[in-house]
Enzyme design. Structure first.
Site, mmCIF file in Angstrom:
data_model
loop_
_atom_site.group_PDB
_atom_site.id
_atom_site.type_symbol
_atom_site.label_atom_id
_atom_site.label_comp_id
_atom_site.label_asym_id
_atom_site.label_seq_id
_atom_site.Cartn_x
_atom_site.Cartn_y
_atom_site.Cartn_z
ATOM 1 N N HIS A 130 -5.997 3.240 -3.984
ATOM 2 C CA HIS A 130 -5.925 3.458 -2.527
ATOM 3 C C HIS A 130 -6.210 4.922 -2.189
ATOM 4 C CE1 HIS A 130 -5.096 1.964 1.405
ATOM 5 N NE2 HIS A 130 -3.942 2.576 1.587
ATOM 6 N N HIS A 139 3.679 -2.357 3.092
ATOM 7 C CA HIS A 139 3.713 -1.002 2.537
ATOM 8 C C HIS A 139 5.004 -0.761 1.760
ATOM 9 C CE1 HIS A 139 0.842 -0.838 5.876
ATOM 10 N NE2 HIS A 139 0.247 0.138 5.216
ATOM 11 N N ASP A 195 0.814 -1.217 0.000
ATOM 12 C CA ASP A 195 0.000 0.000 0.000
ATOM 13 C C ASP A 195 0.847 1.266 0.000
ATOM 14 O OD1 ASP A 195 -2.103 -1.736 0.215
ATOM 15 O OD2 ASP A 195 -2.954 -0.836 2.022
#
Length: 288
Positions: free
Chosen positions: A159, A253, A108
């Site tokens: 996102h 991430h 992410d």
């Protein structure tokens, strides 16, 4: 505006689980069977006062194990090119199923040219595919990385533009956050994203409906590496190895702060998962 300012990680979970919506796993299973949600959904749920949730935590109450067993996303491989009608979900997908011991790796907040290329290099070394849920503000500045992701068989998901807490925002603001990011991805790759993930795992009926209107399915996660807390490379790797299992979706991430530990941990746990017989892959959309 710096990455650290844009993606400041909040340290406490948002009180309550209203943002997810009232339907349970049974309602989601019915939707997955082909029913759409009639009529417009209610407006966004206002979050409870207090600090916002930590970036790696889905903002909902503690989930019973059975709640993860929603009807799975079926099949694997790159998503088909043809657009299709998207059902409005009441819950995000939290895990997937497929042949053998399949798992999905997701990253992410990127792309970030400091960390994303190293992650792509490791995935390429082991010939596996992953999902990248990108923020529009980062994607707009790194379109070449979006193209590389797609060229190498990875899935690029939405996102939002700037990683806000969506519940409590107006419908138009939520749509702008999602639509602007889809436009950047489509401009770079020739196709808009077909998956989205709400920042902090904070979903509500408006978020689900707008995502469906933009042709996207919602994906949460099963295993949170908590890499954003920077607990150490070995700790991140151990979390993945110990909680690995068929259908597990792993959250990591590649931006939003110093992600060097995430990069190094992937180099450790990815070959371990492969040696243990796991098939690392990406989900294929179930056409409605």
């Amino acid at each position: 505006m710096t990455n650290d300012h844009m993606f400041t990680r909040r340290r406490m979970l948002m009180a309550g689980a209203a943002v997810v919506g009232a339907s349970g796993a049974a309602g989601v299973a019915a939707l997955l069977g082909g029913e759409t949600t009639p009529g417009p959904g209610p407006g966004p749920t206002t979050p409870a006062p207090g600090r916002r949730p930590a970036a790696g935590s889905q903002t909902r109450g503690r989930v019973k194990p059975s709640a993860y067993r929603l009807q799975p996303i079926t099949g694997y491989g790159p998503p088909p090119r043809a657009r299709s009608r998207t059902l409005v979900r009441h819950e995000p997908f939290l895990r997937v199923s497929g042949m053998g011991r399949a798992m999905v790796l997701t990253f992410d907040d990127g792309p970030d040219r400091r960390y994303t290329p190293d992650i792509l290099r490791t995935l390429r070394k082991y010939d596996v595919r992953a999902m990248f849920f990108v923020c529009g503000v980062m994607a707009a500045a790194n379109k070449e990385l979006l193209r590389q992701m797609t060229d190498e068989g990875h899935i690029v998901g939405n996102h939002t533009w700037s990683h806000p807490l969506l519940p409590g925002m107006s419908r138009s603001a939520i749509r702008s956050q999602m639509e602007r990011t889809s436009e950047v991805v489509e401009e770079a790759n020739g196709e808009a994203p077909r998956w989205f993930r709400a920042p902090y795992g904070a979903w509500n009926s408006t978020v689900f409906r707008i995502g469906a209107e933009l042709g996207m399915e919602p994906l949460g996660w099963t295993l949170d590496t908590l890499d954003w807390t920077r607990p150490g490379t070995s700790t991140i790797a151990r979390r993945v190895e110990r909680q690995a299992g068929s259908g597990v979706v792993v959250l990591s991430h590649d931006a939003g702060g110093n992600r060097s530990q995430s990069v190094r941990a992937l180099r450790t746990y990815l070959p371990e998962l492969l040696d243990a017989g796991y098939h690392i892959t990406v989900p294929r959309r179930k056409l409605a």
